[in-house]
Scaffold this active site. Structure first.
Site, short mmCIF file in Angstrom:
data_model
loop_
_atom_site.label_atom_id
_atom_site.label_comp_id
_atom_site.label_asym_id
_atom_site.label_seq_id
_atom_site.Cartn_x
_atom_site.Cartn_y
_atom_site.Cartn_z
CG HIS A 34 -12.24 73.58 -40.42
ND1 HIS A 34 -12.87 74.32 -39.45
CD2 HIS A 34 -12.30 74.33 -41.55
CE1 HIS A 34 -13.28 75.47 -39.97
NE2 HIS A 34 -12.95 75.49 -41.25
CB CYS A 60 -10.32 77.27 -40.82
SG CYS A 60 -11.12 78.82 -41.16
CG ASP A 93 -15.57 68.52 -39.78
OD1 ASP A 93 -16.49 68.73 -40.59
OD2 ASP A 93 -14.66 69.34 -39.58
CE LYS A 148 -18.00 74.22 -45.07
NZ LYS A 148 -17.20 75.36 -45.47
CD GLN A 206 -15.22 71.19 -47.34
OE1 GLN A 206 -15.75 71.00 -48.44
NE2 GLN A 206 -15.00 72.39 -46.86
N1 7TS Z 1 -15.08 71.45 -41.03
C1 7TS Z 1 -14.56 71.48 -42.26
C2 7TS Z 1 -13.86 70.30 -42.80
C3 7TS Z 1 -14.73 72.63 -43.05
O1 7TS Z 1 -14.22 72.66 -44.27
C4 7TS Z 1 -15.44 73.73 -42.51
C5 7TS Z 1 -15.57 75.02 -43.26
C6 7TS Z 1 -15.98 73.61 -41.22
C7 7TS Z 1 -15.77 72.46 -40.51
C8 7TS Z 1 -16.79 74.69 -40.61
O2 7TS Z 1 -18.02 74.79 -41.24
P1 7TS Z 1 -19.05 75.93 -40.83
O3 7TS Z 1 -20.14 75.81 -41.85
O4 7TS Z 1 -19.50 75.67 -39.45
O5 7TS Z 1 -18.30 77.21 -40.96
N2 7TS Z 1 -14.54 75.22 -44.20
C9 7TS Z 1 -14.25 76.37 -44.86
C10 7TS Z 1 -13.23 76.43 -45.80
O6 7TS Z 1 -12.52 75.49 -46.11
N3 7TS Z 1 -13.17 77.67 -46.30
O7 7TS Z 1 -14.12 78.41 -45.69
C11 7TS Z 1 -14.80 77.59 -44.80
#
Ligand code: 7TS
Length: 409
Positions: free
Chosen positions: A121, A364, A198, A224, A201
């Site tokens: 990501h 992303c 990371d 999430k 997910q």
């Molecule tokens: N890493 C992964 C694997 C992600 O899926 C996401 C967000 C992030 C980092 C960033 O997370 P945040 O909470 O700091 O924004 N992924 C997604 C997505 O797949 N669709 O919208 C956000």
């Protein structure tokens, strides 16, 4: 508890969208929140809203207990050995940036290597790109195998004694693949590098044990995993966090402030400058209680079952390409796809008219999109409240989308 009963605890799911019962298949972007999480946040604001770590008054003490209690819940949830290892942040992005800015800027020099993978990501690419640009280090990508998985041989080839940081996603937000973090961490450590995960997910879907994974840092986002937005976590090994400088300076994180220099509080507070995300942490604590009452193993199993069902049903649709491994045991509940000759935004628009929420775009992960030779894809992502009925609705919606566009052109 079965998924239909779990679903009833999420008030938002009980509504019609565009005249159809809502089917929410966008949990990888953000999950929905159960009533207990909404209640915990309400209760904080209604009964004991107060700042933490300062007042001796009753509300302040309750707020501090709620905030620090949430930290202990996170510790247990990921099996960290100490609460000092749990730093509250804004989310995964902020957590990874903290490692890059603090650990990275003090430990990385010209000639060093940072190793990530081709499926990351943007939040796990750009902080390392910037670190490499600022220090003269080299950023390297572990390639992907044909089915979108990482092979340990490729990881071994890419990680060398010059590697100082390896940072890999636990579960892909596009391909759904679950990466062999424990094995990659071993390769990183054999070469003297630290292992960053990371877990945006990972934490919502798989039982996390940071000691068993043997990772040095683990980043996650509350929103999430049934918690509110604006709260996340950075887990770090205590001795590493102790050696790292804070990156945000101000109230809350100081010990003694002199005119021209100051000293910091001990862990974890030296990394939590300013009034912290109190309601968010309390909401995350309630989300963890909720997830644990169902059991992460049950959630994981449920998603594997849904993924297997979805892969089977969706592969019956002619002209539909599914990205990533077709073996459901290799993936969490994320299925990314394209319908021949129909732009994914059009797919998502027609599905939305049927009350079905999926995401379309590059998710992303632009380097991964280029690897997939797709400028964009559609994505259905499942969580504990989804059922086989939701997948049936998705498949019906996709068939309708196909018919609609074959009549148009
Ligand atoms: N890493 C992964 C694997 C992600 O899926 C996401 C967000 C992030 C980092 C960033 O997370 P945040 O909470 O700091 O924004 N992924 C997604 C997505 O797949 N669709 O919208 C956000």
């Amino acid at each position: 508890m079965n998924a239909a009963e779990i679903r009833k605890q999420f008030p938002i799911l009980d509504q019609e969208v565009n005249g159809h019962p809502l089917v929410y298949l966008d949990s990888a972007a953000t999950s929905q929140k159960p009533q207990v999480v909404i209640d915990a946040i309400d209760q904080y604001y209604l009964e004991y809203n107060s700042n933490v770590h300062r007042g001796v008054h009753t509300l302040g003490t309750r707020a501090t207990d709620g905030y620090e209690g949430a930290r202990e819940k996170v510790r247990k949830f990921i099996n960290a050995s100490a609460t000092e290892e749990i730093i509250f942040t804004k989310g995964t992005t902020a957590s990874i940036n903290l490692v890059a800015a603090s650990y990275g800027r003090t430990n990385i020099q010209e000639g060093d290597e940072i190793v990530i993978s081709m499926m990351e990501h943007h939040s796990n690419i750009i902080p390392w790109q910037q670190l490499a640009l600022q220090t003269g280090a080299t950023l390297k990508y572990i390639p992907l195998q044909e089915d979108g998985t990482i092979s340990l041989d490729d990881a071994r080839n890419m990680i060398t004694p010059n590697t100082k940081i390896v940072s890999i996603m636990h579960v892909s937000n596009v391909l759904g693949v679950i990466n062999p973090i424990k094995e990659i961490a071993e390769i990183a450590h054999e070469n003297g590098a630290v292992m960053v995960v990371d877990g945006a997910q990972g934490a919502p879907h798989i039982k996390i044990d940071v000691q068993d994974l043997n990772c040095d840092f683990y980043a996650l986002s509350g929103h999430k995993m049934c918690g509110p937005t604006g709260i996340g976590v950075l887990y770090g090994r205590k001795h590493l966090l102790e050696s790292m400088p804070p990156i945000e300076f101000g109230g809350e994180m100081i010990d003694f402030v002199d005119l021209y220099d100051s000293t910091w509080k001990e862990l974890p507070w030296k990394f939590e400058g300013g009034t912290p995300i109190i309601a968010g942490a309390i909401g995350l604590g309630a989300a963890i209680d909720f997830l644990e009452s169902i059991g992460l193993e049950n959630i994981e199993q449920h998603e594997h079952k849904l993924a297997a069902y979805a892969l089977k049903r969706m592969s019956e649709i002619e002209g539909l390409t599914i990205y990533g491994p077709m073996d459901a045991s290799k993936r969490a509940g994320v299925i990314t796809f394209n319908l021949e000759d129909v732009h994914p935004h059009d797919v998502a628009t027609v599905l939305d008219a049927e009350g079905i929420a999926v995401r379309a775009g590059h998710h992303c992960a632009q380097p991964l999109m280029r690897w997939l030779k797709a400028s964009a894809t559609a994505r259905a992502s499942f969580y504990l409240y989804n059922t086989e009925d939701d997948i049936d609705r998705l498949v019906e919606g996709l068939v309708k989308t196909k018919e609609y566009f074959s009549n148009v052109f």
